[in-house]
Design a protein around this motif. Structure first.
Motif, PDB file in Angstrom:
ATOM      1  N   ARG A   7      10.814  -0.643  10.308  1.00  0.00           N
ATOM      2  CA  ARG A   7       9.452  -0.275  10.650  1.00  0.00           C
ATOM      3  C   ARG A   7       9.450   0.145  12.115  1.00  0.00           C
ATOM      4  NH1 ARG A   7       4.579  -1.696   8.332  1.00  0.00           N
ATOM      5  NH2 ARG A   7       5.544  -3.383   7.153  1.00  0.00           N
ATOM      6  N   GLU A  12       4.641   2.376  11.160  1.00  0.00           N
ATOM      7  CA  GLU A  12       4.794   2.934   9.820  1.00  0.00           C
ATOM      8  C   GLU A  12       6.225   2.771   9.322  1.00  0.00           C
ATOM      9  OE1 GLU A  12       2.360   4.093   7.973  1.00  0.00           O
ATOM     10  OE2 GLU A  12       0.945   3.665   9.588  1.00  0.00           O
ATOM     11  N   PRO A  90       7.313  -4.506  -7.114  1.00  0.00           N
ATOM     12  CA  PRO A  90       6.126  -4.634  -6.253  1.00  0.00           C
ATOM     13  C   PRO A  90       5.430  -5.973  -6.474  1.00  0.00           C
ATOM     14  CG  PRO A  90       6.163  -2.497  -7.351  1.00  0.00           C
ATOM     15  CD  PRO A  90       7.239  -3.331  -7.995  1.00  0.00           C
ATOM     16  N   ARG A 125       7.449  -5.803   2.076  1.00  0.00           N
ATOM     17  CA  ARG A 125       6.920  -5.976   0.723  1.00  0.00           C
ATOM     18  C   ARG A 125       6.770  -4.636   0.021  1.00  0.00           C
ATOM     19  NH1 ARG A 125       2.357 -10.325  -0.820  1.00  0.00           N
ATOM     20  NH2 ARG A 125       2.146  -9.877  -3.038  1.00  0.00           N
ATOM     21  N   GLU A 126       6.466  -3.579   0.791  1.00  0.00           N
ATOM     22  CA  GLU A 126       6.219  -2.261   0.218  1.00  0.00           C
ATOM     23  C   GLU A 126       7.469  -1.384   0.250  1.00  0.00           C
ATOM     24  OE1 GLU A 126       5.216  -3.605   3.078  1.00  0.00           O
ATOM     25  OE2 GLU A 126       4.018  -2.181   4.239  1.00  0.00           O
ATOM     26  N   THR A 128      10.687   0.914  -0.463  1.00  0.00           N
ATOM     27  CA  THR A 128      11.041   1.964  -1.417  1.00  0.00           C
ATOM     28  C   THR A 128      12.550   2.085  -1.438  1.00  0.00           C
ATOM     29  OG1 THR A 128      11.044   3.767   0.199  1.00  0.00           O
ATOM     30  CG2 THR A 128       8.933   3.206  -0.818  1.00  0.00           C
ATOM     31  N   HIS A 154       8.095 -12.738  -1.562  1.00  0.00           N
ATOM     32  CA  HIS A 154       6.775 -12.613  -0.941  1.00  0.00           C
ATOM     33  C   HIS A 154       5.722 -13.503  -1.587  1.00  0.00           C
ATOM     34  CE1 HIS A 154       7.496  -9.521   2.103  1.00  0.00           C
ATOM     35  NE2 HIS A 154       8.370  -9.001   1.269  1.00  0.00           N
TER      36      HIS A 154
END
Length: 210
Positions: A7, A12, A90, A125-126, A128, A154
């Motif tokens: 990150r 972002e 997810p 957590r998000e 890809t 998570h």
């Protein structure tokens, strides 16, 4: 310039995975093992070529209400690992924290809890499939195997659940170190047969009268 392990300073997430450096061809898939997986052998299905990263595949899941996994990944040659890609389902079952051990075979959970890891990461957590977690490269230069210790997901302690992983990949480059050692030993041991010279090939047996 964007910086940071996964990150950047702008807050972002950025997809930077380079498939040309995928180490999947160097993974000894039949030798991959995992402690606490709910389906034996499922760990081998999460290591796939980047072209087959999506679609229906058997996922790796821990036992219910126990998020820990200990995944041992041997390579066919020594490799240099520049980054890790790890993708979970997810939600709360996605892995949240992973620790890495280099060139340690036969680790169990007590060993993993006792030994200091070479590196550890907090996972997004998000995440890809293209999201990579860079390694401390100086510590990942002559890697024969990696053991990944997933310590939490998570869901946390308030929402205990099994950890679910869909895909794992390493980015870096292979070396010829291991293969070179094997070839050198073979060259030293190899001798011509039927030379008739004592001490070489079949000539040894002939000279001894066998």
């Amino acid at each position: 310039m964007h910086r940071g392990p996964f990150r950047c300073e702008c807050g972002e997430l950025h997809d930077t995975y380079d498939e040309s450096n995928d180490l999947e061809p160097y993974i000894h898939t039949d030798g991959v093992t995992c402690l606490n997986e709910s389906v034996p052998g499922a760990c081998r299905h999460v290591f796939r070529p980047l072209a087959r990263r999506r679609g229906e595949h058997l996922e790796l899941r821990s036992d219910d209400d126990d998020p820990e996994l200990l995944i041992h990944v041997p390579f066919t040659v020594a490799v240099k690992v520049r980054s890790l890609v790890i993708v979970g389902e997810p939600g709360s079952s996605a892995p949240a924290h992973v620790r890495a051990f280099v060139n340690h075979d036969g680790l169990d959970f007590s060993d993993a809890a006792r030994l200091p890891p070479v590196q550890e990461w907090d996972l997004a957590r998000e995440a890809t499939v293209e999201l990579e977690y860079p390694t401390l490269r100086a510590k990942f230069q002559n890697v024969q195997s990696i053991t990944l210790h997933v310590t939490a997901n998570h869901g946390g302690t308030a929402e205990p659940c099994a950890t679910s992983i869909c895909y794992i990949a390493f980015q870096g480059e292979g070396t010829a170190n291991k293969r070179g050692i094997v070839d050198a030993i073979y060259e030293v041991q190899a001798v011509p047969e039927n030379t008739g010279v004592p001490g070489l090939g079949m000539g040894t047996a002939d000279a001894a009268g066998f």
